[in-house]
Structure formats: C-alpha cells, structure tokens
Design an enzyme around this catalytic site. Structure first.
Site, mmCIF file in Angstrom:
data_model
loop_
_atom_site.group_PDB
_atom_site.id
_atom_site.type_symbol
_atom_site.label_atom_id
_atom_site.label_comp_id
_atom_site.label_asym_id
_atom_site.label_seq_id
_atom_site.Cartn_x
_atom_site.Cartn_y
_atom_site.Cartn_z
ATOM 1 N N SER A 1 40.814 44.599 38.076
ATOM 2 C CA SER A 1 41.879 43.631 38.386
ATOM 3 C C SER A 1 41.381 42.205 38.570
ATOM 4 O O SER A 1 42.180 41.279 38.660
ATOM 5 C CB SER A 1 42.614 44.064 39.651
ATOM 6 O OG SER A 1 41.707 44.177 40.736
ATOM 7 N N TYR A 2 40.052 41.993 38.652
ATOM 8 C CA TYR A 2 39.531 40.632 38.848
ATOM 9 C C TYR A 2 39.609 39.873 37.530
ATOM 10 O O TYR A 2 39.089 40.328 36.534
ATOM 11 C CB TYR A 2 38.070 40.668 39.301
ATOM 12 C CG TYR A 2 37.784 41.353 40.612
ATOM 13 C CD1 TYR A 2 38.790 41.670 41.523
ATOM 14 C CD2 TYR A 2 36.475 41.699 40.942
ATOM 15 C CE1 TYR A 2 38.496 42.308 42.714
ATOM 16 C CE2 TYR A 2 36.175 42.326 42.143
ATOM 17 C CZ TYR A 2 37.189 42.635 43.019
ATOM 18 O OH TYR A 2 36.893 43.276 44.199
ATOM 19 N N SER A 3 40.263 38.715 37.409
ATOM 20 C CA SER A 3 40.993 38.054 38.476
ATOM 21 C C SER A 3 42.427 37.799 38.007
ATOM 22 O O SER A 3 42.792 36.703 37.603
ATOM 23 C CB SER A 3 40.301 36.740 38.828
ATOM 24 O OG SER A 3 40.011 36.011 37.617
ATOM 25 N N GLY B 1 40.672 41.768 34.305
ATOM 26 C CA GLY B 1 39.562 42.164 33.453
ATOM 27 C C GLY B 1 38.620 41.029 33.088
ATOM 28 O O GLY B 1 37.605 41.258 32.420
ATOM 29 N N GLU B 2 38.938 39.810 33.524
ATOM 30 C CA GLU B 2 38.089 38.666 33.173
ATOM 31 C C GLU B 2 36.669 38.816 33.712
ATOM 32 O O GLU B 2 35.694 38.504 33.019
ATOM 33 C CB GLU B 2 38.717 37.368 33.691
ATOM 34 C CG GLU B 2 39.956 36.907 32.947
ATOM 35 C CD GLU B 2 41.211 37.676 33.313
ATOM 36 O OE1 GLU B 2 42.208 37.588 32.571
ATOM 37 O OE2 GLU B 2 41.191 38.378 34.352
#
Length: 310
Positions: free
Chosen positions: A50-52, A61-62
């Site tokens: 979930s980040y960010s 997914g970043e």
C-alpha cells in the site's frame, strides 16, 4: 547480526522503512538512501504493497517498485532480507485467500523477485475467517513465494488464535511481529502482546520507532518544523514527552551520540526486539539511525529512560 527467531534470516540491527520511498523521497533520493544503508552493512528492508497510496497521484506499490528497481540495478537481491505486507492496497483490501494470492503476485512483480523473505498480514481482517487467512499464507510458503510469515497491528487475542490454528493444522507459524512501539508509545505493546511474543518465541520489529520524529529531538518547544510528520511529533510534546527528551539528552551526551540513536538503542535492548524499524528521507538522516548497531546502553541508562517514559 541478530537472527529472526526460528528462521535463517540474519538481519542488520536496524530495519530500513520503505514508507517514504515514492512519497517524501523520489526514486533518485530513495536509491541514494538504499545505497548508503547497504554500504553500511544494512540488509533488512521493510515495505508494504500500500505504500504510498495516500499520496495524490499514487495508486499504491510505489515503494515496492522503487526497491525492486534498486535491487535489479545493483544485482543484490540475494543479499537483502525483504519484508512486505498485504491487506491495505486499494485494489487488494483485506485478507481473503483470493486477495492474498493476487496481492503477493503483484508485490513480486513490483519487487522483481520470485519470493519475499517476510510477508506480513498488515492489519487484521475481521470479515474473513482467520482459518482462511492462515491457510492462504501457508500455501504461499509451500509454493516458495514467501519464506516466512509475520503479522502487524494484531491484538494478542487474535495472534493467539492464529497460532492455535497453525499448530492444530501443522501450518507454518508466524515468526515475527511488527507493533507500534517506542519510548513514548509503550502501552499497546507492553503487556499481553509482549508476553505472547516472549512465550511463543516471536521476534519483534517495532514501527514508529522514533514516534514520527519526536524521538529525534527535532520537535521541541518553539521548533515545530515543517515536515509531513511535524504535527504527529508535536502531539508528544507534553510533560512526559519533555521528561523523555531530557533523559535522552543526558544519555546521548554521555555517549557523544545523537538523541535518535539512543531512542533506538533503548528499543533494541527490550526483550524480543530484533531490530527497530525507521525510515530516512535523505542520506544525511541515516547515520543517526545506523548508530544503533554500535551503541550499547548500560542497565542504568536503560532504566533511566524507562522511568522517564512511564
């Protein structure tokens, strides 16, 4: 290096948080931080699918994507212990079997690897039977997509239920916990969860180890700061918080080191803690975090800090 209990994972005494990658640190900055951490001997990288997602323009997914690109560019995947989490990605909410299976495949693609070393249930999912969640995690271990299982943000009662299910079914056990725990946030971990971790031999990797930056000493009276975490840190600036900062100042001066290093060393000295978790937006922020690997507090200093934070 310390070892996560009941595994062959030897980890650096500081877990590097990936929550800032793709948020307050762009890819170039993130690569620089990751390079400096690895050059110092660091090998334990923590992220989540979930980040960010909370950042405008991001979809989740970043952080995994940046870490995956970095490992591919450096050719060092086998030297890293990679931990990620499931349940909070906007397109993979919860802990049902289909969600977990979809989420791990997406994480592996972003991380450019065929397995993760430690896979956390990020938050409990009361809408999914725990048996379904536990068996789904077990399937991933059997298939080789996940080496070991962990849990974050669970109550002691739910953790005990999880362990009961695994033991009854001969399924892979949880080996690590990631709770919210630091010098000014002790109540939610110390007690039943800490007791369970000790009884069951679970290794603990506390997040918010520096209390949103408060335990760096940057956020004092008249120095609110302008970082995204300033408001969270300012919430601790009460009588107890000032008492903790005074004790940290005293111990830091005795060791000629940073306040943040002492705060992390107190956490590292607690029973069951294998490595505090902290993030760095810039390379300049790393030395104070990395110092925990060398700093050993005396029993008297640990007690001084513990009393100040009560």
């Amino acid at each position: 290096m310390p070892r996560i209990n009941n595994t062959d994972l030897e980890v650096f005494p500081l877990a590097l948080g990936g929550n800032v990658f793709g948020w307050t640190a762009d890819e170039e900055q993130s690569f620089a931080v990751l390079d400096a951490y690895a050059q110092a001997g660091g090998n334990f990288i923590d992220t989540a699918d979930s980040y960010s997602a909370w950042v405008p323009g991001n979809s989740g997914g970043e952080s995994e994507t940046i870490i995956g690109r970095w490992m591919a560019a450096r050719g060092n995947r086998d030297q890293m212990v990679v931990a990620t989490k499931v349940s909070q990605h906007p397109e993979a909410k919860g802990l049902s079997r289909p969600t977990i299976r979809r989420a791990i495949d997406a994480s592996l693609r972003r991380l450019q690897t065929d397995h993760v070393d430690l896979y956390y249930a990020h938050f409990d999912d009361p809408d999914t039977p725990l048996e379904e969640t536990v068996s789904a995690f077990g399937e991933l271990v059997r298939e080789g997509k996940v080496r070991y299982i962990a849990a974050s943000n669970y109550t002691a009662e739910r953790l005990a239920e999880w362990l009961k299910i695994t033991d009854a079914g001969g399924l892979p056990r949880i080996v690590a916990l990631q709770p919210h725990y630091n010098l000014v946030e002790r109540d939610r971990f110390e007690g039943s969860i800490a007791g369970l971790a000790a009884r069951e031999g679970l290794s603990v990797v506390p997040y918010y180890a520096l209390a949103s930056g408060f335990l760096t000493g940057k956020y004092r009276d008249g120095a609110a700061g302008d970082s995204p975490r300033a408001s969270g840190a300012a919430a601790y600036l009460d009588e107890r918080g000032r008492r903790v900062l005074a004790a940290l100042d005293e111990v830091a001066a005795a060791h000629d080191t940073a306040v943040a290093t002492v705060a992390l060393a107190w956490l590292a000295a607690q029973p069951t803690v294998v490595a505090p978790l902290a993030s760095a937006r810039t390379v300049e922020q790393l030395p104070d975090l990395l110092g925990v690997a060398q700093l050993r507090l005396t029993d008297a200093e640990i007690q001084r800090l513990t009393r100040a934070s009560e």
